[in-house]
Design a protein around this motif. Structure first.
Motif, PDB file in Angstrom:
ATOM      1  N   GLU A   1      83.306  18.800  56.292  1.00  0.00           N
ATOM      2  CA  GLU A   1      82.187  17.946  55.899  1.00  0.00           C
ATOM      3  C   GLU A   1      80.908  18.371  56.626  1.00  0.00           C
ATOM      4  N   ALA A   2      81.047  18.786  57.873  1.00  0.00           N
ATOM      5  CA  ALA A   2      79.882  19.207  58.663  1.00  0.00           C
ATOM      6  C   ALA A   2      79.177  20.413  58.049  1.00  0.00           C
ATOM      7  N   VAL A   3      79.933  21.257  57.331  1.00  0.00           N
ATOM      8  CA  VAL A   3      79.330  22.437  56.698  1.00  0.00           C
ATOM      9  C   VAL A   3      79.170  22.255  55.187  1.00  0.00           C
ATOM     10  N   GLY A   4      79.352  21.025  54.718  1.00  0.00           N
ATOM     11  CA  GLY A   4      79.058  20.693  53.331  1.00  0.00           C
ATOM     12  C   GLY A   4      80.072  21.119  52.291  1.00  0.00           C
ATOM     13  N   ARG A   5      81.311  21.353  52.695  1.00  0.00           N
ATOM     14  CA  ARG A   5      82.314  21.804  51.729  1.00  0.00           C
ATOM     15  C   ARG A   5      83.115  20.654  51.113  1.00  0.00           C
TER      16      ARG A   5
ATOM     17  N   ARG B   1      83.159  16.012  50.991  1.00  0.00           N
ATOM     18  CA  ARG B   1      82.464  14.784  51.383  1.00  0.00           C
ATOM     19  C   ARG B   1      83.429  13.624  51.236  1.00  0.00           C
TER      20      ARG B   1
ATOM     21  N   THR C   1      82.712  19.538  47.324  1.00  0.00           N
ATOM     22  CA  THR C   1      81.310  19.682  46.940  1.00  0.00           C
ATOM     23  C   THR C   1      81.177  20.985  46.157  1.00  0.00           C
ATOM     24  N   ASP C   2      79.994  21.256  45.653  1.00  0.00           N
ATOM     25  CA  ASP C   2      79.759  22.542  44.986  1.00  0.00           C
ATOM     26  C   ASP C   2      80.017  23.695  45.955  1.00  0.00           C
ATOM     27  N   ALA C   3      79.591  23.501  47.208  1.00  0.00           N
ATOM     28  CA  ALA C   3      79.831  24.533  48.229  1.00  0.00           C
ATOM     29  C   ALA C   3      81.328  24.714  48.472  1.00  0.00           C
TER      30      ALA C   3
ATOM     31  N   THR D   1      83.458  28.062  47.927  1.00  0.00           N
ATOM     32  CA  THR D   1      84.314  28.573  49.003  1.00  0.00           C
ATOM     33  C   THR D   1      85.710  28.863  48.474  1.00  0.00           C
TER      34      THR D   1
END
Length: 159
Positions: A88-92, A94, A110-112, A116
């Motif tokens: 979550e800290a790197v947006g992968r 939520r 997430t989209d990220a 990944t």
């Protein structure tokens, strides 16, 4: 040819010694596979455990609860919390509230995170090629069958 077939007479390994040798070889292979996988995941910026969590989230039809992830990954809930925190800290991923019970938290990609996963597929293929490079196509098929027999086996109680 098995290890015991290569030895003759008094040098022949007992069945339990041969099984112990096989177990040691499997452990060494597991460690080697982990090192190779970790090497290929470094450019993606993710650990093998985080990779496994992302793949697991992606396999659920709807965003899973943390408890569902812990059960599927066969780890304690606290381990999932730590993995989710990092991702979550790197947006992968939520955390999102459950639409029917706001006390329940679900984890979604997430989209990220989806991007990944695409990178991970490529990294995992490269790692698999590294580890399997010495084997022929026929040997890979035999190995796949043997591994399926071991992995798909119903575990005994207490294992």
């Amino acid at each position: 040819m098995s290890t015991s077939d290569r030895l003759s007479g008094s040098d022949r390994l007992s069945a339990s010694d041969a099984d112990g040798l096989l177990a040691e070889q499997l452990l060494r292979l597991t460690r080697r596979l982990h090192r190779i996988q970790k090497h290929h995941l470094e450019p993606v910026g993710i650990t093998p455990a985080q990779s496994r969590l992302l793949r697991t989230v992606a396999h659920f039809g709807e965003p899973p609860r943390m408890a569902d992830l812990a059960t599927r990954l066969e780890v304690v809930p606290r381990a999932v919390t730590s993995l989710v925190d990092g991702l979550e800290a790197v947006g992968r991923v939520r955390r999102v509230p459950d639409p029917s019970n706001r006390r329940v938290v679900r984890i979604e990609l997430t989209d990220a995170g989806r991007a990944t996963l695409r990178e991970l597929r490529s990294a995992r293929r490269a790692a698999a090629e590294d580890i399997l490079a010495p084997l022929t196509v026929d040997q890979r098929e035999v190995l796949g069958g043997l591994l399926s027999a071991l992995v798909d086996r119903v575990p005994e109680r207490g294992c």
